[in-house]
Design an enzyme around this catalytic site. Structure first.
Site, mmCIF file in Angstrom:
data_model
loop_
_atom_site.group_PDB
_atom_site.id
_atom_site.type_symbol
_atom_site.label_atom_id
_atom_site.label_comp_id
_atom_site.label_asym_id
_atom_site.label_seq_id
_atom_site.Cartn_x
_atom_site.Cartn_y
_atom_site.Cartn_z
ATOM 1 N N VAL A 40 1.248 -3.487 4.187
ATOM 2 C CA VAL A 40 1.272 -4.751 4.928
ATOM 3 C C VAL A 40 2.556 -5.543 4.713
ATOM 4 C CG1 VAL A 40 -1.222 -5.136 5.214
ATOM 5 C CG2 VAL A 40 -0.083 -5.908 3.126
ATOM 6 N N SER A 69 0.796 -1.239 0.000
ATOM 7 C CA SER A 69 0.000 0.000 0.000
ATOM 8 C C SER A 69 0.821 1.278 0.000
ATOM 9 C CB SER A 69 -0.925 0.012 1.212
ATOM 10 O OG SER A 69 -1.963 -0.903 0.999
ATOM 11 N N TYR A 108 -4.702 4.551 7.773
ATOM 12 C CA TYR A 108 -6.002 3.888 7.886
ATOM 13 C C TYR A 108 -6.748 4.342 9.136
ATOM 14 C CZ TYR A 108 -3.484 0.865 4.657
ATOM 15 O OH TYR A 108 -2.745 0.394 3.635
HETATM 16 N N1 GLN Z 1 -1.860 -5.861 -1.480
HETATM 17 C C1 GLN Z 1 -2.475 -5.559 -0.229
HETATM 18 C C2 GLN Z 1 -3.974 -5.723 -0.321
HETATM 19 O O1 GLN Z 1 -4.535 -5.273 -1.267
HETATM 20 C C3 GLN Z 1 -2.121 -4.167 0.172
HETATM 21 C C4 GLN Z 1 -2.786 -3.741 1.439
HETATM 22 C C5 GLN Z 1 -1.894 -2.977 2.355
HETATM 23 O O2 GLN Z 1 -0.674 -2.893 2.195
HETATM 24 N N2 GLN Z 1 -2.482 -2.456 3.382
HETATM 25 O O3 GLN Z 1 -4.600 -6.318 0.534
#
Ligand code: GLN
Length: 326
Positions: free
Chosen positions: A265, A70, A247
């Site tokens: 993540v 993300s 978030y």
């Molecule tokens: N690829 C991850 C997803 O779409 C990215 C989410 C994240 O980094 N928070 O779930």
């Protein structure tokens, strides 16, 4: 052009001290929602800082590769703003914080658009807009843009991309929801495929520091001099990073750290101090909101030591400037 990664003594010492202090923190857990991410060694930890005038400091695993996830979102949003303009982008995606998880299947009430570009729905909306504008070259142009911000060519981690594409049912559902709401006209599968690819670009903490410093330096990469983003795009992007980048942990972050930031993540975190510096941290253990625990703590410590909070008494970075006057 400044010499890349010329270490700055006192800033370097401060980063090394924070790194040593936080090494023992083991809270959080490595993301396991796809098998390829679950395999990342949890102990890795790197902190890198690059100032807008090219001074660099780092500690730990700053050259370990991980997927950007993300943390790609602000950069694709800035690219879309540059290509399509604020008005078109505002129609496709809002700028409101959302009090739900990053992958929530929700749109702004009463409006057929996602809350903001920092959550999955918003980032997939941006990806759809980019596919629509750029056609078959969309991914290569996204990759070129993020590479210019990092100052080197970024590679796609094929394993993570494949793993994500095979298991990303929730993100597919979001893409269909958005297509159904008229946010983009390209097939939902195309938009979500670009999103999976952008998330699977491999970066290091160093790269994130350079990308953050590019934003801090009003869109120009301080190491290469490449003009990557326009001023208006940077201003809008930093605004949504500030209010929505962490978030549902965003409000707490603003009070504690007070600078625009984005987490992923995969364990990456980028923070931007306007006109002054970019911070890149890699630490794979993430909290319940999907934010890397040691990344948050490292930024908090740097903000405290350097006086970075936007509403700090005195100018932002006031304690940083004398430190850099060697
Ligand atoms: N690829 C991850 C997803 O779409 C990215 C989410 C994240 O980094 N928070 O779930």
């Amino acid at each position: 052009m400044n010499a890349p990664f010329a270490a700055t003594g006192r800033l370097h010492g401060m980063v090394a001290e924070i790194h040593a202090r936080l090494q023992a923190v083991t809270e959080g857990a490595v993301a396991t929602y796809i098998p390829a991410l679950a395999a990342v060694p949890p102990e890795l930890f790197g902190i890198a800082v690059l100032t807008a005038d090219g001074a660099f400091a780092e500690a730990g695993d700053t050259r370990a590769r991980f997927t950007i996830q993300s943390v790609s979102k602000p950069f694709t949003y800035a690219l879309a703003l540059d290509l399509l303009g604020r008005q078109a982008m505002r129609q496709a995606v809002g700028v409101q914080p959302m009090a739900e998880a990053f992958n929530a299947l929700v749109l702004e009430p009463g409006r057929n658009r996602p809350f903001n570009p920092m959550v999955n729905a918003g980032a997939i909306a941006v990806a759809g807009q980019l596919c629509q504008a750029l056609g078959a070259t969309a991914f290569e142009q996204v990759r070129a843009c993020l590479s210019a911000a990092a100052g080197r060519q970024l590679d796609l981690d094929e394993d993570v991309y494949r793993s994500e594409a095979e298991t990303g049912h929730r993100n597919r559902a979001l893409a269909h929801l958005l297509h159904g709401a008229g946010v983009f006209r390209v097939p939902a599968e195309e938009a979500v495929d670009l999103y999976f690819r952008q998330c699977a670009l491999a970066v290091t903490a160093r790269d994130l520091a350079v990308m953050g410093a590019t934003m801090a330096n009003i869109g120009t990469n301080p190491l290469t001099g490449a003009e990557v983003f326009g001023l208006d795009a940077v201003r809008d992007t930093l605004s949504v990073m500030f209010t929505c980048g962490l978030y549902d942990g965003a409000g707490d972050w603003i009070c504690r750290v007070g600078v625009p930031a984005k987490s992923g993540v995969g364990g990456g975190l980028v923070a931007v101090v306007n006109r002054l510096l970019g911070i890149g941290v890699f630490s794979p253990r993430v909290d319940a909101a999907g934010n890397p625990v040691r990344g948050l703590r490292a930024c908090e410590a740097l903000a405290e030591d350097l006086g970075l909070h936007l509403f700090e008494a005195g100018n932002p970075g006031s304690r940083l400037l004398p430190l850099l006057a060697r």
